[in-house]
Design an enzyme around this catalytic site. Sequence first.
Site, PDB file in Angstrom:
ATOM      1  CD  GLU B 260      -2.806  -1.351  -0.021  1.00 27.35           C
ATOM      2  OE1 GLU B 260      -3.140  -0.340  -0.663  1.00 27.35           O
ATOM      3  OE2 GLU B 260      -3.124  -2.518  -0.365  1.00 27.35           O
ATOM      4  CG  HIS B 263      -1.439   1.122  -4.264  1.00 24.33           C
ATOM      5  ND1 HIS B 263      -1.581   1.074  -5.626  1.00 24.33           N
ATOM      6  CD2 HIS B 263      -1.795  -0.113  -3.807  1.00 24.33           C
ATOM      7  CE1 HIS B 263      -2.002  -0.145  -5.992  1.00 24.33           C
ATOM      8  NE2 HIS B 263      -2.131  -0.883  -4.898  1.00 24.33           N
ATOM      9  CD  GLU B 289      -1.993  -3.910  -7.465  1.00 24.81           C
ATOM     10  OE1 GLU B 289      -2.713  -2.931  -7.183  1.00 24.81           O
ATOM     11  OE2 GLU B 289      -1.629  -4.749  -6.620  1.00 24.81           O
TER      12      GLU B 289
END
Lengths: 494, 494
Positions: B260, B263, B289
């Site tokens: 994460e 991201h 991604e």
Amino acid sequence: MSAVKELQEHFQTLHHIGHAAQYLSWDEAVIMPAGGGEVRAKSLATLHKISHEMATAPKVGELLESAKNEATSNWDQANLRVIERRWTRATALPVDLVVASSLASSRCEQSWRRNRKANNWDEVKPRLQEILNLTKQKAEILGEKLGLAPYDALLDGYEAGLTRTFIDPIFAELTEFLPSFVNEVIAKQQSHVSLKGEYPPDLQMDLAKKLMPPLGFNFGRGRVDTSDHPFTCGDLWDTRITTRFGDDDFLESMYAVLHETGHALYQQGLPEDRYDQPVGGSLGMMIHESQSLFMEQQVCRSKGYLSYVLPILTEALKINADDEKWSEANLIRNVHHVEKGFIRVEADECTYPLHVILRYQLENALFDDALSIDDLPDAWNELMDQYFGLDTRGDFNNGVMQDVHWYAGLFGYFPCYTLGALTAAQLYHTFTSIHPDAETQFATGDFETVVSWLRENIHSKAQLTSGFDRIVEITGKPLTTEAFISHVSQRYLS
Amino acid sequence: MSAVKELQEHFQTLHHIGHAAQYLSWDEAVIMPAGGGEVRAKSLATLHKISHEMATAPKVGELLESAKNEATSNWDQANLRVIERRWTRATALPVDLVVASSLASSRCEQSWRRNRKANNWDEVKPRLQEILNLTKQKAEILGEKLGLAPYDALLDGYEAGLTRTFIDPIFAELTEFLPSFVNEVIAKQQSHVSLKGEYPPDLQMDLAKKLMPPLGFNFGRGRVDTSDHPFTCGDLWDTRITTRFGDDDFLESMYAVLHETGHALYQQGLPEDRYDQPVGGSLGMMIHESQSLFMEQQVCRSKGYLSYVLPILTEALKINADDEKWSEANLIRNVHHVEKGFIRVEADECTYPLHVILRYQLENALFDDALSIDDLPDAWNELMDQYFGLDTRGDFNNGVMQDVHWYAGLFGYFPCYTLGALTAAQLYHTFTSIHPDAETQFATGDFETVVSWLRENIHSKAQLTSGFDRIVEITGKPLTTEAFISHVSQRYLS
């Protein structure tokens, strides 16, 4: 579609936009990292602009006219009354002023959050000046529309029908009574062994979560978190309170929790089937504050409650209660201790009204153009000296910067705290005349009777009638200082 | 006002409404008590309706036509391209369908949250059927407008230009290569001593907060919290990741955090001066991604990173590292351990694509009307048996109910995970050909070079060009399986 139905759908949409703005504001105060502030302010301003456009759409005025011939039930009629009041206030203000105020408030409040602990008044001052200028503009425009003085137009926004004319004699009676009363209480009160010590915030949070459900707080429909300044927000489906934890004084945050729980019970007790209509919301801040103070002061500082709560709090805080200072008598002496202090939210119920009256006087002066923002700290200091003999010069954090209200644009809000305390006392007097064994129930942890009484008489009625009418309906007479003065005299001098 | 300027203001307002919806969705997943669900769904539906009305306002089409003659800079032209794409997709759908989908998604996702742990498929099934029906309607309408097959119209929504025609040969190569490769790796890998044990969630959270800043995560503009399913949301000013903590497997949540964080770095690296324009947002989910997997798989599972992180994690988790199992070699064997398992988000990078291909095949069958929701669990079980030899019959929690995506209406999303893994490998191959000493830097905790390279080549470019064009610009060729197959072969078999 009938006009009533069409209005309901319109205000349902408005409610759902308000829902968004409300939880985003909660997020801003509780969760958001500092970097998000500027964009959050713009997002909230956008939502407020959309709300304002919908609330002032010409069709609302037209529908209101048609709807007056349609409405049948009491609730529908009350809904139209609340909508009309909102419509009148909303259409008074130009949209540019609403947007500018929303942006300025978000920025000023963020500046206050950044600068309060650093005691940095100079940094916040120009932002506050901006808010005051915008609020004065709003107050003048509103006052003209409503036939009220500008400051009265603000008061009316926090509790419908509230005016200086109503407040002045009440505050005069309190200013007459309280200073000498406080001196007498302080002179006569028994000394207490302080309960200050080290209380880890996570244990204090555990305690909060233990105390709230027995009072009726539903965690399936709510939360408790921490923020700089305790507050309650949310609708009946998701009511959120916040508190703050000092390391040393668990009683402060415990009573902040009990206070906010009173607000939250009001929200959670509103009628489910009208949650999305204006009439289904809570009354003004005077009544809302009466609900928090009813729980905090009348119920939870009673000797019955203290007897119930002592073993719970010592267990939650992992205290060895063998020590003499953890006796019920010493707990009572701590909780009923009266002291002249700097901070409004830490004040006991005897000195609290003087903090409010100080702010009310300063707001009056600001709105009468008899005081400038530059002179505000000095004026604050003079009144602190007059009422409490305390010196706050240079200490903005404990003085003029202690409360969020002005920095969030909330002028005219403070009087509701003390009017709420008077209302709580008058309501509690009526309640105990019907249920004289109330305190005995509290001592056993039974709050069913008192919460049901509040639910039936206040919470579930939402805005079916005005706050002032509701007080008369429940207690049989208008609001006076009598029950409050009788309550503090009995608790602190007998 | 020029048409370009007017469009920018219009999309600025849209951005701020999207901001509201985004953080309210975060709140729903992370913070909100269950009781708030129904009203939150209505509030989000209201915001989506307003957004949709603004995004499809006829004036946008007119302004786009005028603006085409005005735009000068690359960025302005790219902004018009992104706006036109959004406009085309948005105007394709009737507002009633958008509102119905939003409401159904909120309700289905909430139902999934309530029923997943209880393995209660029957409760969720009708909600999922409703979502599928609505999504099929949307896909057909969109496909007709865009000249695409319905499922392609969904794929295109997650990464502009993505089609089955592009995916099918790539997934065929992986389906050809991976099953025997996985068997070979499993047969040859050295045995490891498991690092499972008791790791208190608060220590795991401490570890997360220690690992994120060195990789470039800015906590002044972001948060980390827990939720049922890890995700990232927020704009560049306030980027929020979530993870979940098992008691026993700290590596799972550590790599969820690192994933994460990848991201989040993308979000935090977007250009500040275009944050409120469509072109200033991130590319599609394939590229997003690729950024999470670049950090998780390429950087943070490298031997260099593992050498750096070992002392940090043992300290944060308060581990006595004297034990042999806390050797670097054993950590590597744990992190590079390949195993056939039930759960996609727990899968290693070798088996992960097979989880995705399974979902892709099922989605294809659902949208080709070759499979019904009733038969979905059986079809799932058959493919699990075919790819992994695992039996998931009756175990919905570890089977068809493990991922939020379908229950949130996200059909066509899954392929982006594996395309992202291929993109990450191809990008990393290019990066290490320029910076062959990268792993040596990671071993010393220096991530400046790699993060700057991503910032310059991906993050700061936002949507200036398409994702597929960006891959070609950076790596010199279109996306293939080559770098990925080379990467896993080298890491797992050499």
